[in-house]
Design an enzyme around this catalytic site. Sequence first.
Site, short mmCIF file in Angstrom:
data_model
loop_
_atom_site.label_atom_id
_atom_site.label_comp_id
_atom_site.label_asym_id
_atom_site.label_seq_id
_atom_site.Cartn_x
_atom_site.Cartn_y
_atom_site.Cartn_z
N THR B 145 0.83 -1.21 0.00
CA THR B 145 0.00 0.00 0.00
C THR B 145 0.87 1.26 0.00
OG1 THR B 145 -1.58 -1.21 1.34
CG2 THR B 145 -1.84 1.17 1.26
N GLU B 146 0.63 2.13 -0.96
CA GLU B 146 1.34 3.42 -1.06
C GLU B 146 2.86 3.24 -1.03
OE1 GLU B 146 -0.48 6.04 -1.65
OE2 GLU B 146 -2.46 5.26 -1.12
#
Lengths: 427, 469
Positions: B145-146
């Site tokens: 994530t990210e």
Amino acid sequence: MKVLMFGWEFPPHISGGLGTASYGLTKGMSKIPGMKIKFVVPKAYGDEDQSRMRILGANDVVIDRRLINHETFLREIEYIEINSKIVPYTDPDEYYTAVREAETTGRSFVFTNFSGKLHFTGKYGSNLYQEIADYAVVAASLAEKGDFEIIHAHDWLTFPAGIAAKRVSGKPLVIHVHATDFDRSGGSVNPAVFDIEMKGMRIADKIIAVSNLTRNTIIEKYGIDPEKVVTVHNAVEPLHEAEKLVLERNMDDKIVTFLGRVTLQKGPEYFVEAAYKVLQKMDNVRFVMAGSGELLNRMIMRAASLRIANKFHFTGFLKGDDVYKMFSLSDVYVMPSVSEPFGISPLEAMQSNVPVIISHQSGVSEVLQYALKVDFWDIDAMADAIYGLLNYSALSDMFKVYGKEEVENMKWENAALKVNEVYKSVI
Amino acid sequence: MRTICLYFQIHQPFRFRRYRFFDIGREHYYYDDYMNESIMRKVADRCYLPANKIMLDLIKKHEGKFRVAYSISGSAIDQFELYAPEVLESFKKLAKTGCVEFLSETYSHSLSSLTNRAEFEKQVGKHRQKIKELFGVEPGVFRNTELIYSDEIGAMVADMGYKGIITEGPKHVLGWKSPNYMYYNAINPKLKVLLKNFKLSDDIAFRFSDRSWAEFPLTADKFASWLKALDKNEETVNLFMDYEAFGERQGVETGIHEFLKAFPSAVFKIAKFSFSTPSQLIESLQPIAPVHVPNAISWADEERDLTAWLGNELQWQAFNKLYELREKVESVGDPRLSKDFEYLQISDHFYYMSTKYFSAGENFSYFNPFGSPYDAFINYMNILSDFEIRLNSSSVSDNDPEVSRLRALLDEKESLIIQYAEQLKKKAVKKTPAKTTSKKTPAAKTKSVAAAKIKMEPAKTTGKKTIKK
């Protein structure tokens, strides 16, 4: 720089936002090197014998001139009181007694509320404009003799005085708008007041507004050139040690507080409705409405008809220390104002470590980050905000710490410097 | 031959509706369908569909020499299925070309890698399964994530069998080193680490339409000439960005699609670079050094850290509260609760609570459906409160203080009843045995029946509620 300032009351006679603001600003300005202020106020309180004097012209006016030196001031400032029947505002309790007295004794008395709205007491109302005009005449006489470079007038009652002083002396005029009649009346303006405001704004060389909200009103409703209007946000006085009262909690219930005049402008009914919503879901919470005003009875009725009266308390008008006592007991402070040019009281709450909820329709919402903002009419959002602050500790903890820091950085000295810039731009 | 690795993130969160506290315990639907659908439709029409078409055309045109990698979050896939199934079809077409790689990630675009390994593995497994179902391939490279990454996260990912991971290449990690080489994880050298060239990536993703930028306007030829000017020894330029940059953040009218169309030809002609997917890089390049990342990094903001999601007290409270519930969610195993738990973990919810954008203002409101971080927090906590109530009513256990208190009370009363009954018996025996016993026992009986009924009740209501859900 020497300033002739037409203002309102001075300590110890402080009873509301405008007095607090003009006092704070003057104090901040006294710290600017070379700044000299001549402060002119109408001297008239409800308890004075007004029949003793008649103001006919400048020669007959009784003027008290004295030098005062507050401990907080760096330099002494010249303080002039003019005996006049203009009462800028008084607290609502005094108002009720004063009006009754005025009606029974036949004394001349004019009441304006905290933000300067007029309450005409029937037969005396028409005289007010005469009073204002007379006050202006005095101002002119002061201006004639005076030694100053700039004139600064606070709110509409002093605008004619400012205009007169400008006419006589030819010195630039700065007017300071703490509220317009649109804020006070909720839209139905008094044409005579509007006229005075309009004249002041047109003749002034620069206009200081206490928020962008007020600045927009000035530009849109009064048609003033945006270039001429500058926003200088209010600040707040640091708390004195003596005011840092901590009152023992006498119950476990959380307390949510509304503090202010119970009038249409302040939106008390939205607070009652939000309280009802919160009480449907939570039991360990109490609501307090501190203040009085024309809507108070209706609010009491409403709380009773919603069957929340056992959890909803009315304290009446609070003065001085009681205000800080109330804050020290509060878990949340709500200001649901319908129209608030600035609104200093949330800042005072934050100084006392109370998280605040304010309406988007307030000037103070422009400068605060650590506050919950809702539309005054959105009682769902307001109730949700109250519930959130009471139940989710991270939020209230954050507000207590950072909110206090935020308010402590809002200094009158900074506002004073901005006002000084405005002065420089017109000289 | 030097190469470019193009990777695009595709993610859409399930945004929550305005959930007031008076909905707690009453309303159990948390999502703003209208907003989710309209945003998905808008982005699909402006970005996903046209960009996928361009990609497909480019792959065909360059006969396999143009390659890209995608990661599509589970919540985005769920939304495609709900609102824009044609987008999924276009991705399937891309998958069939063989020139597109799909990467692994957590199903709900969550921050679980930072707190709970079991949850992290579960979500990665679920996402992996989904990608296999849709595109018929098993991802070999991971992206968190990210692009959140640390040495520990890398080691965890290596344990799960991945050969490589992609992340940000921030200055504070690399120092004088270049992101244009392949590195390896500092704990487990088997895991290769590809780092984003943030300068060149952000030139496209963020600065493309910025008129105040000295290099405006950016053309494909100009970009290719920058690539050409790079050190000849450097091996790969990793261009990682949001797919939404193509048509959404950089609007269609900025000419970003035209830039994309011209990009591969310009790269081949001017820079003489090839295109590779992350898996190809891992096969072909030699890692040059370990990359040390003791503190987690991400691709967000100037700081490239976690402060956008876990920077203030609000975010931490919400985050900790959420993961406290994890064990219960697992033990209950209710599919609807598990689904909600998944969507509650979407990192965007925490992003909305960030107070670090106070000074930036506008940038923030573009992404944020809430007026302020506080609104976002209150809304989230209200939903979490309801979620917890549902969870508790589905899982009545002895651990619950309320239940054990009630149970103790019942036991106590029960024993009292027995005690009294025995006393009565004794008395009855002493006096006229037959009469009293027949008189008193029924009363004692009804009492104990009533007690039994009370005892049943918690279990009964639980049963009901579970059925309802």
